[in-house]
Design a protein around this motif. Structure first.
Motif, PDB file in Angstrom:
ATOM      1  N   VAL A 231       6.367  -0.470  -3.068  1.00 14.88           N
ATOM      2  CA  VAL A 231       5.317  -0.882  -2.134  1.00 14.88           C
ATOM      3  C   VAL A 231       3.985  -0.392  -2.678  1.00 14.88           C
ATOM      4  CG1 VAL A 231       4.381  -0.627   0.194  1.00 14.88           C
ATOM      5  CG2 VAL A 231       6.842  -0.790  -0.141  1.00 14.88           C
ATOM      6  N   ILE A 232       3.002  -1.294  -2.734  1.00 14.02           N
ATOM      7  CA  ILE A 232       1.629  -0.911  -3.086  1.00 14.02           C
ATOM      8  C   ILE A 232       0.785  -1.049  -1.827  1.00 14.02           C
ATOM      9  CG2 ILE A 232      -0.369  -1.372  -4.533  1.00 14.02           C
ATOM     10  CD1 ILE A 232       2.793  -2.904  -5.672  1.00 14.02           C
ATOM     11  N   ILE A 233       0.117   0.028  -1.454  1.00 12.86           N
ATOM     12  CA  ILE A 233      -0.679   0.019  -0.223  1.00 12.86           C
ATOM     13  C   ILE A 233      -2.146   0.017  -0.613  1.00 12.86           C
ATOM     14  CG2 ILE A 233      -1.083   1.138   1.993  1.00 12.86           C
ATOM     15  CD1 ILE A 233       1.616   2.651   1.457  1.00 12.86           C
ATOM     16  N   GLY A 234      -2.783  -1.128  -0.458  1.00 13.36           N
ATOM     17  CA  GLY A 234      -4.190  -1.267  -0.792  1.00 13.36           C
ATOM     18  C   GLY A 234      -4.404  -2.264  -1.917  1.00 13.36           C
ATOM     19  N   ALA A 235      -5.283  -3.251  -1.683  1.00 15.44           N
ATOM     20  CA  ALA A 235      -5.559  -4.301  -2.664  1.00 15.44           C
ATOM     21  C   ALA A 235      -6.941  -4.137  -3.267  1.00 15.44           C
ATOM     22  CB  ALA A 235      -5.410  -5.681  -2.027  1.00 15.44           C
ATOM     23  N   GLY A 236      -7.329  -2.882  -3.498  1.00 16.01           N
ATOM     24  CA  GLY A 236      -8.561  -2.625  -4.219  1.00 16.01           C
ATOM     25  C   GLY A 236      -8.283  -2.538  -5.708  1.00 16.01           C
ATOM     26  N   THR A 237      -9.238  -1.960  -6.441  1.00 13.71           N
ATOM     27  CA  THR A 237      -9.089  -1.879  -7.893  1.00 13.71           C
ATOM     28  C   THR A 237      -7.802  -1.169  -8.289  1.00 13.71           C
ATOM     29  OG1 THR A 237     -11.479  -1.914  -8.255  1.00 13.71           O
ATOM     30  CG2 THR A 237     -10.127  -0.963 -10.000  1.00 13.71           C
TER      31      THR A 237
END
Length: 465
Positions: free
Chosen positions: A9-15
């Motif tokens: 799981v990746i939390i956050g769609a920033g850089t």
């Protein structure tokens, strides 16, 4: 309430999150991206890019002051449209953010993207938008939010960079609290665009400058655009007209608006990280900066969520490390790149590498006053300081206040990364006339200190036979 299980799981769609995702996808394992904020990355949406657009507009408009002395007439007829300035800024900002979205989140289906905020419920579980999710690894890349002291949170006409770029037109006056990179850049740009600006900071320096001579040079130049008040706290009061009164050192001044540039705080502490086993020390998540792993957990953390190295290129690297290690059975340690920070005021302010000076180092400082290219550019304020290891001559760090300093800083960062010595750099070619000649002069001074008995020919040229 639905239940899902994924590998990562990746939390956050920033850089940081998007760079992590680029690595995670290579594994062929299942993944899920959770995004609770606005798409487009902090840099593109409210940070690096919109501020640079404003700086460019300000540079173009302010250059009219030099026209007449160089035989270009008619500059007195130029006018500024404060609404069009902000409209252009948002147009450019949207181009950058739409580009990011178009390549990433807009291409994702519901099986890979959940809109909402995540909260950890256990060592390998979390909840987001009504869904319970279990995972093998999670990457926390939740970014950061501007610091706003509690007494000021309800003030009208008080902005951060998260909100300032949405105003319809430029204010007539503004106080900027915080003289770091964003405060200085916005202060200079707004002043050049005709806004009455004043800057404030409790620190005794700006942009972290350590060398006293370079600090004096920076303040000499920046203070021609707007007054800067250092070393004193400020008090804010809302006035009857909707503006803000700023009280500093017993003096009260009224402004239409205030821009807070006090830094940003990690969003990671809002997620119940303790449930996943994370240790929180002094308000920060304890992690290994070489693996980006959170010890004793299945978590990795990257980008502004770490509260460290809060710049875009570091977030990208941290995302890559976290994404890579999420695919590994045993996490690998990565060497971090040379620290590099640049403020895009004129003159540029840059800090590179390790700036600690002690008995193991020596340094050289060269001013720009004699540099021909700087004279042509009407930008002779500032200088370059380089720090080297006293025994080996290896370059350790550099502090720069200079026109074109952004480019000089990269040259020094690359030299430090390659463990170059002053002698090796002295033998590098330098064209004339360029600002880099001042950099060469500073390096040559170090080389002479290290090798006082060598001839200039031996210092600057390699003998073939």
């Amino acid at each position: 309430m639905s239940n899902r299980k994924v590998d990562t799981v990746i939390i956050g769609a920033g850089t940081a999150g998007l760079y992590a995702l680029s690595e995670v996808k290579k594994s062929g394992r299942s993944w899920l991206l959770i995004q609770g904020g606005e798409d487009g990355t902090t840099c593109a949406r409210v940070g690096c890019m919109p501020s640079k657009v404003l700086l460019k507009t300000a540079e173009l408009f302010s250059s009219r002051d030099q026209f007449e002395s160089q035989g270009i007439l008619g500059s007195s007829h130029l006018e500024l449209d404060p609404v069009a300035v902000m409209t252009h800024l948002r147009k450019m900002r949207d181009m950058f953010t739409n580009g990011v979205r178009g390549r990433t989140t807009e291409r994702m289906d519901d099986n890979h993207l959940i809109r909402g905020y995540a909260e950890f419920t256990g060592k390998n579980s979390l909840r987001a938008n009504g869904q319970d999710i279990t995972f093998n690894n999670a990457i926390v890349a939740t970014g950061s939010s501007p610091v706003i002291p509690k007494p000021w949170q309800d003030f009208a006409n008080l902005y951060t960079t998260d909100t300032f770029f949405e105003i319809e037109k430029l204010p007539s006056s503004i106080a900027i609290i915080g003289m770091g990179a964003i405060g200085l850049e916005m202060g200079q740009a707004l002043s050049q665009l005709g806004v009455r600006v004043a800057g404030f900071d409790q620190a005794q320096t700006v942009a972290g400058i350590q060398d006293n001579e370079l600090l004096e040079d920076a303040l000499e130049s920046l203070s021609t655009y707007f007054p800067i008040h250092l070393g004193e706290p400020v008090t804010l009061n809302q006035n009857d007209s909707g503006g803000v009164n700023v009280i500093c050192n017993g003096i009260e001044e009224s402004f239409d608006a205030v821009l807070l540039a006090l830094g940003r705080r990690s969003n990671s502490l809002k997620m119940n990280l303790e449930a996943a086993g994370a240790a929180i020390l002094d308000g920060q998540v304890s992690f290994n900066e070489q693996t980006m792993g959170v010890e004793g957990t299945s978590l990795y953390i990257a980008g502004d969520a770490t509260s460290e190295r809060a710049v875009m290129h570091e977030a990208a690297d941290e995302g890559l490390i976290a994404g890579y290690n999420a695919n590994q059975t045993t996490a690998k340690r990565f060497k971090r790149k040379t620290a590099l920070g640049i403020v895009f005021t004129q003159p540029n302010i840059a800090r590179v590498g390790n700036l600690v000076e002690d008995e193991t180092t020596l340094s050289s400082l060269v001013k720009l006053t004699a540099n021909g290219r700087a004279k042509v550019k009407h930008a002779t304020v500032g200088g370059i300081k380089i720090i080297a290891d006293r025994e080996t001559g290896t370059i350790r760090g550099a502090e720069i206040v200079s026109v074109d300093g952004e480019h000089l800083a990269h040259l020094m960062a690359w030299a430090i990364e390659q463990k170059q010595t002053a002698m090796q750099l002295s033998k590098m070619p330098t064209y004339h006339p360029v600002v880099e000649e001042a950099l060469s002069a500073c390096i040559d001074s170090l080389t002479h200190q290290l090798n006082p008995n060598k001839s200039v020919a031996e210092q600057k040229l390699s003998i073939l036979d």
